[in-house]
Design an enzyme around this catalytic site. Structure first.
Site, short mmCIF file in Angstrom:
data_model
loop_
_atom_site.label_atom_id
_atom_site.label_comp_id
_atom_site.label_asym_id
_atom_site.label_seq_id
_atom_site.Cartn_x
_atom_site.Cartn_y
_atom_site.Cartn_z
N HIS A 67 -17.48 -11.63 -6.82
CA HIS A 67 -17.34 -11.73 -5.07
C HIS A 67 -18.09 -10.56 -4.41
CE1 HIS A 67 -14.21 -8.50 -4.55
NE2 HIS A 67 -13.75 -9.01 -5.82
N ASP A 177 -16.62 -2.66 -5.78
CA ASP A 177 -15.59 -3.96 -6.14
C ASP A 177 -16.12 -4.98 -5.24
OD1 ASP A 177 -13.54 -5.72 -6.40
OD2 ASP A 177 -11.95 -4.47 -5.91
N GLU A 209 -12.76 -13.16 -1.68
CA GLU A 209 -11.78 -13.26 -2.84
C GLU A 209 -10.53 -12.12 -2.60
OE1 GLU A 209 -10.49 -11.05 -6.84
OE2 GLU A 209 -11.25 -10.14 -5.05
N GLU A 210 -10.70 -11.29 -1.95
CA GLU A 210 -9.76 -10.14 -1.76
C GLU A 210 -8.62 -10.58 -0.76
OE1 GLU A 210 -9.76 -7.25 -2.88
OE2 GLU A 210 -11.70 -6.90 -3.50
N HIS A 316 -10.52 -0.05 -4.50
CA HIS A 316 -9.99 -0.22 -3.23
C HIS A 316 -9.97 1.03 -2.42
CE1 HIS A 316 -8.39 -4.45 -3.24
NE2 HIS A 316 -9.35 -4.44 -4.26
#
Lengths: 352, 345, 329
Positions: A67, A177, A209-210, A316
């Site tokens: 992603h 990420d 995605e998140e 994150h």
């Protein structure tokens, strides 16, 4: 393009869930040298295809999904003095936000900082508690009229952070990420230039995605692959976190096990790693949630799915840290896996 | 007894190998087609008159359990739960680990070594280990791998004249009912799905039903009965001994009313006592199935089970028989074209 | 338009029991569209053909929240659970009505503190003295809704189930006012939104639209000490940017803004930190569908007295109608 430069350029760009075009464009440009065609679907997923050499009857379809979206913030109100109140897009630890420099994507990109009531004017009890998101605001250093001319409710905000080199092969930056995952797909595509493979390879840069693995849901529906591999990041080892939950930086990609992973795919990935002398680690995940694999596996009548991850610390936050060797090794692992997939193997995935 | 074998077989979500093989062996002679899919669902088909509705009967074969996540230096196994387990039920239980069913026990610090205040707090998963008797990690790794699953080593047995005890009645009881029904012949096209991964998010059955695209689906479950001391009658959800429970609504579905009505009519016409599942909490595979494609009329019929998701659950054999009879009568009426399924929502 | 909103909000239609609402709407629009059908879930789909073969899906959910009967005790008191999001505090002292017209009042067991209040400690009393009498009128599984009539406060309207009968009314008015639509347009009155956005999922799969818009209510931040939210009553319909189920496709947002500006329709942007709408299901259908939401600001959502502004509603119809004249790429 060297993988490190690619990762650096992606990390420094902005693409919060729902507005990933800038990243899609960059990925498409670099992938272009290694693929046969590409398209963007209705949600914005970039779907690239590198054709295999197999006959039509022996041409498995393999999907690699990483992603490209990142977590971020969004303006929810502009108050009468011109301070911005904001909400989160994706999961963010509120404690990492105070004092950050940010960019607000308004009519133009506006710089600001995240402020909160200073400790001097807080009482003792307040000082002991983490500052809550609802008590933070963004200060653009402008008056309300200027602010309202530049910013609207719904505009996106990201924490400013330049990608940087650390010692050895380690690097740090924001949104590694999962742009590190996209970089692993690039490594794999490069490796495939010199390997024979029967299968068609779909390299997919998924969106959203998140906020709930949304891009993988629709892109998998469109592609209907025979095998889906989600490439994401997992927690790197560090003090205070049990090593059950983490993998070591620099010791190779993590091949996951769990309900969302097809046992035969796990086994084959492991065997390939051993055969090609690629160091790897094993990860366990008892709940299927949390990565694109969650969505891929249950698409239509079911897709055999695997999950390969890159160990990453401080997930994150704006200082995510990883080891580039893990990405390289992962790319090699995937490419060699792909070159060994044939239709017989694919058929076997439905035999339990 | 079929239910005994099913209950004792292992099959934690994502690792349903043993239970799947057992079911496959038992039913393969009774069906026209049998296959597995990409997730490991076991799908069977009995051909029938295509002018009649195609019925899908689904029961999940997976159970909650544990996964080995680390082998400690001293040979103990760290683990995490798969599916919804109350961590307070784990301590001092016997388990079996992995394909070779290595026996183990879940141990914790003895009461003598605990402070009084500690004794009041439930033990965390991180304080619990599976002990297989291995003297160190090297010995343990010879028989156990990271990622192996473990289940309770509970033996099936009869308690009273009508009550049986065992693990995983949720949903091996559904599997058992479905297997018995598959031995009968009906005129309509019938599919049976023994699904995987229900306990980790209703993942298997929806995938299996996607290609089947049935006209009607009935999910057969083992559901909570909280008719026990300390709970008031209005929160029982279901009562053991009062017959099959029909779901009126849960977190994942409002069952199709036409189909529900047909099942109720069948029960009333054949004098089979039934009850409603009176809680709206939790969900089943029906939640996924009824929303597939353009929607599939779906209902849920359950056998009441006390203490689901624990090492030892109880059910009443009359409830079991009544559930099987109700579904058999329903299938017989469906065979004779006895229902008219008009959507009346 | 007030008349149709009154009729819609005074109709019984909790999730799973939307039939009365379906019939009311069908009578209003049947003669004005090319086709009306009801699918297996109970969604009503009205179709109007357009000049392009691109398919646009509009969705407004018909269902409302309610209370489902779970137990009837020997003295005739009815225990219940919620259908959709119902606050126990809102229920205290409420009157409710079942599909067959039986009315009841709600009260609670004796509590040491009001903080202990939850639905399992509450009951409905329909004025009968034992289980047998009650069971002749009410069965386990029956669903009750708030009993509350519509009030016209001139500029603003108050009623139960404005969430989302006001959305239904906007679709109906749009149908009535439209001569032509640019694209093949499906007006979908969906079921079971309040229990998990279910009707929109199956209807969108069947239609396979190229473009979707849900019309629903949204919360506001304009009441005393409200949660911060930049949406107010009376400042025009809201164009949703984000909620828990959706991030609006940038192209859809652009289109909605462009049309609103051109038609001089006031609008506001909406960032909702909780909740979702039919759009959450529609945009993930099949290979993905660019989808947005036209929201009507509403106060006191999920209470018997939801409030909307007449201007917002009328501008909502105008905006939606104008969007339907746009050719979709």
């Amino acid at each position: 393009m060297e993988s490190k430069d690619f990762l650096k350029s992606l990390s420094n760009k902005t693409g919060v869930s729902g507005t990933e075009e800038e990243i899609t464009k960059a990925v498409k440009e670099v992938f272009g040298d290694y693929i046969d065609e590409s398209r963007t679907d209705a949600l914005g997923n970039l779907i690239t295809l590198k054709r295999g050499e197999g006959k039509e009857s022996d041409k498995p379809q393999i999907m690699l999904a990483a992603h490209i979206d990142e977590i971020g913030l969004m303006v929810k109100e502009i108050d009468e003095k011109g301070f911005l109140k904001f909400t989160t897009v994706g999961g963010i630890d509120q404690r990492t936000l105070v004092g950050q420099e940010v960019l607000v994507y308004g009519k133009e990109v506006v710089k600001g900082i995240i402020g909160a009531k200073p400790p001097h004017v807080q009482d003792k009890k307040e000082q002991k508690q983490a500052i809550k998101l609802k008590d933070m605001y963004i200060d653009l250093g402008r008056n309300v009229k200027e602010v309202k001319g530049l910013v609207e409710v719904g505009d996106l905000i990201v924490v400013t952070r330049e990608f940087c080199d650390l010692e050895g092969n380690r690097v740090s930056g924001k949104s590694l990420d999962d742009r590190a995952g996209v970089t692993m797909v690039l490594e794999c595509l490069k490796e495939l230039q010199r390997l024979k493979h029967a299968s068609d390879v779909y390299g997919v840069a998924t969106v959203q995605e998140e906020v709930g693995v949304r891009g993988a849901t629709t892109s998998t529906y469109g592609i209907v692959p025979d095998i889906g591999i989600a490439i994401d990041v997992c927690h790197g080892e560090m003090p205070g976190v049990s090593d059950e939950e983490t993998a070591n930086l620099g010791e190779g990609p993590v091949i996951f096990l769990g309900p969302q992973v097809h046992p035969k795919l796990h086994k084959k990935l492991k065997r390939i790693a051993q055969e090609f002398d690629i160091s790897y680690q094993i990860g366990t995940s008892t709940s299927p949630r949390g990565t694109d694999a969650f969505a891929i596996q249950v698409t239509r009548s079911g897709i055999p799915t695997a999950l390969v991850s890159i160990p990453l610390r401080y997930m994150h936050t704006s200082v995510e840290t990883l080891d580039l060797n893990d990405i390289k090794k992962g790319g090699r692992l995937l490419a060699n896996f792909i070159s060994q997939v044939d239709s017989e193997f694919v058929e076997g995935l439905r035999c339990f | 007894m079929l239910l005994a074998e099913l209950s004792e077989a292992i099959g934690v979500s994502g690792a349903e190998y043993e239970i799947r093989d057992l079911i496959r062996e038992e039913i393969k002679e009774h069906v026209d087609e049998i296959r597995t899919d990409a997730l490991g669902n076991l799908i069977v088909h009995k051909e029938g008159d295509s002018s009649l509705p195609t019925l899908l009967l689904a029961a999940h074969m997976d159970e909650i359990g544990l996964m080995v996540t680390k082998v400690e230096k001293n040979g103990l196994l760290s683990f995490k739960p798969i599916g919804g387990i109350d961590k307070r039920v784990l301590v001092s239980k016997k388990v079996v680990v992995g394909k070779d069913k290595i026996p183990g026990v879940i141990g914790a610090k003895a009461i003598h070594l605990q402070r009084p205040s500690e004794r009041k707090r439930p033990l965390k998963i991180k304080q619990l280990y599976i002990d297989i008797g291995a003297k160190d990690d090297k010995a343990a790794k010879k028989v156990v791998n990271i990622g192996d699953t473990a289940t309770f080593a509970t033996k099936f047995s009869q308690l009273g004249p009508k009550t049986v005890k065992g693990k995983a009645f949720d949903d091996r009881v559904g599997c058992s009912v479905l297997m018995e029904l598959l031995r009968n012949d009906y005129d309509f096209p019938l599919y049976g799905v023994f699904s995987v991964q229900e306990e980790v998010g209703l993942r298997g059955a929806g995938v299996a039903a996607y290609d089947i695209n049935p006209d009607l689906t009935i999910v057969i479950e083992g559901t909570t009965a909280s008719d026990v001391p300390g709970s008031k009658e209005h929160v029982y959800s279901t009562t053991v001994g009062e017959g099959p429970a029909l779901t009126m609504m849960d977190m994942t579905i409002i069952p199709n009313r036409g189909l529900m009505q047909s099942i109720i009519e069948t029960a009333e016409d054949t004098n089979i006592g039934y009850q409603f599942r009176r809680s709206t909490a939790a969900g089943t595979d029906a939640g996924r199935i009824h929303l597939l494609k353009e929607g599939i009329p779906t209902a849920v019929v359950s056998v009441p089970v006390r203490y689901i998701h624990s090492p030892a659950s109880l059910l009443n054999l009359d409830d079991y028989e009544a559930t099987k009879n109700l579904l058999n009568e329903f299938c017989k009426r469906l065979s004779s074209g006895g229902f008219n399924f008009e959507k009346d929502n | 338009m007030k008349k149709i909103i009154k009729r819609l909000t005074e109709t019984y239609g909790p999730s799973g029991h939307e039939k009365n609402v379906t019939e009311l709407i069908k009578n209003e629009i049947e003669s004005l569209v090319d086709e009306v059908k009801i699918d297996k879930m109970g969604n009503m789909i009205a179709f109007k053909s357009g000049n392009s073969d691109k398919k646009v899906m509009l969705a407004a959910h018909m269902d409302e929240i309610g209370l489902i009967v779970t137990h009837i005790d020997e003295n005739g008191f009815i225990r219940f659970s919620n259908v959709g999001g119902v606050s126990p505090y809102v229920l205290l002292g409420e009157r409710v009505i079942f599909g067959n017209g039986v009315e009841g009042v709600i009260d609670k067991e004796k509590l040491d503190s009001i903080k202990e209040l939850k639905l399992s400690k509450m009951y409905i009393d329909i004025g009968l003295s034992n289980e047998e009498e009650v069971k002749e009128k009410v069965q386990i599984g029956d669903v009750a809704i708030y009993k509350r009539e519509f009030s016209d406060l001139d500029k603003r309207l108050v009623a139960k189930s404005l969430d989302n009968r006001v959305g239904c009314a906007i679709l109906i008015e749009a149908i009535k006012g439209l001569k032509e639509v640019a694209n093949d347009t499906y007006f979908v009155f969906t079921v079971q939104e309040e229990v998990g956005i279910r009707g929109a999922q199956t209807s969108a799969f069947g239609i396979a639209p190229d473009f979707g818009i849900a019309v629903d209510v949204t919360a506001t931040g304009d009441t005393p000490e409200a949660k911060i939210m930049a949406v107010s009553l009376g400042e025009g319909p809201a164009i949703k940017i984000k909620d828990r189920s959706l991030i609006t496709h940038p192209k859809v947002k652009e289109l909605m803004v462009k049309v609103a500006e051109r038609e001089e329709i006031p609008y506001q942007f909406e960032v909702l930190e909780f909740g979702g709408t039919d759009a959450g299901s529609i945009h993930l259908t099949r290979g993905g569908v660019p989808t947005g939401v036209l929201s009507i600001p509403a106060r006191y959502i999920h209470t018997p007295s939801e409030m909307v502004d007449c201007g917002d509603v009328e501008y909502g119809v105008k905006l939606l109608s104008a969007i339907l004249q746009e050719e979709i790429e």
